[in-house]
Write an enzyme that holds these catalytic residues in place. Structure first.
Site: not given
Length: 281
Positions: A32, A56, A83, A134, A148, A152, A183
């Site tokens: 997705t 979403d 993810n 996480s 951020y 987590k 990434t």
């Protein structure tokens, strides 16, 4: 026996590599993303074993619709990989309230939405594996990442408690704590910085941003190897509650745990002094 994976944020980065590894292992994948066309383009010729869906995660109804479509296509969901997420960086005072809400909407409430939709499927099966992404930032704080990291930490507490709640149904939860992986996380297409300018923070914030910009796409972690590692964990008879990914995560988390234990011992007597002492009869 082949498994059915349900992966969020699968159009790029770690999510895409988990999908790739699962397909390579002979499994079926529901991948997705907000743009499922990117998923389809990444995996040509996999139409029989791949279902790319628009999702979403901040929209609860979309999560339920995607899970329903996954079950209609493959009959079950064996592995959920939560993810989808992004990094909101900047000192706390530099980040506006609306940006904090947006960060929690994806990283925390979005994860809740998808898990809430998948759990009834896994309970009926009396089996399932959940990987909640996480970060090493969910085990230790980073200057310029307070918002951020807070999301987590929320994922960590939620996942540890969820694991206790669903164990009786044969569902196992693993918290994945990656370090820095190569990434788009630090890329301008993903990461966001605080929109407020506060002069006191300008020197430190400017230096941190320059360092992250230089480090972007040079991180040591290999997302393809992490994808294969999750396939290994999905097949483990006794998967860990927490899985640190990357040597930077291993070293950083170990140092933090050691420091916490030392601090606990240093203040042990004061901590114990707050108990009520019952007088002898």
């Amino acid at each position: 026996m082949s498994k059915v994976w349900f992966i969020t944020g699968a159009s790029r980065g770690i999510g895409r590599e988990v999908a790739r590894a699962a397909l390579a292992a002979g499994d079926m994948v529901v991948a997705t993303a907000r743009n499922p066309q990117q998923v389809e383009a990444a995996f040509p010729g996999e139409a029989d074993r791949l279902l790319a869906l628009s999702l979403d995660v901040t929209e609860e109804g979309q999560s339920q619709a995607a899970v329903d479509a996954a079950v209609a296509r493959f009959g079950r969901i064996d592995v959920l990989v939560n993810n989808a997420g992004f990094g909101q960086l900047g000192a706390f005072e530099e980040v506006g309230a609306e940006d904090i809400v947006r960060q929690y909407g994806t990283n925390v409430f979005g994860l809740f939405n998808v898990t809430r939709a998948v759990l009834p499927v896994m309970r009926r099966q009396r089996a399932g594996r959940i990987f909640n992404l996480s970060s090493m930032g969910g085990t230790k704080g980073f200057a310029g990442a307070s918002v951020y990291c807070s999301t987590k930490y929320a994922v960590e507490g939620y996942s540890e408690s969820l694991a206790l709640e669903v164990a009786e149904f044969g569902i196992r939860v693993t918290i994945v704590e990656p370090g820095f992986f190569r990434t788009d996380f630090l890329d301008g297409s993903s990461v966001r910085y605080g929109s407020k300018v506060i002069e006191d923070y300008v020197p430190s914030s400017t230096a941190r941003r320059a360092a992250y910009d230089q480090y972007s796409h040079r991180q040591a972690g290999d997302p393809a190897k992490l994808g294969r590692a999750l396939v290994t964990l999905a097949g483990a008879a006794e998967p860990p509650l927490r899985y640190a990914a990357g040597t930077d995560a291993l070293e950083g988390i170990a140092a933090t745990l050691t420091a916490r234990l030392e601090e606990l011992e240093r203040w042990r007597s004061l901590s114990a002094s707050t108990d009520i002492v019952e007088s002898a009869a």
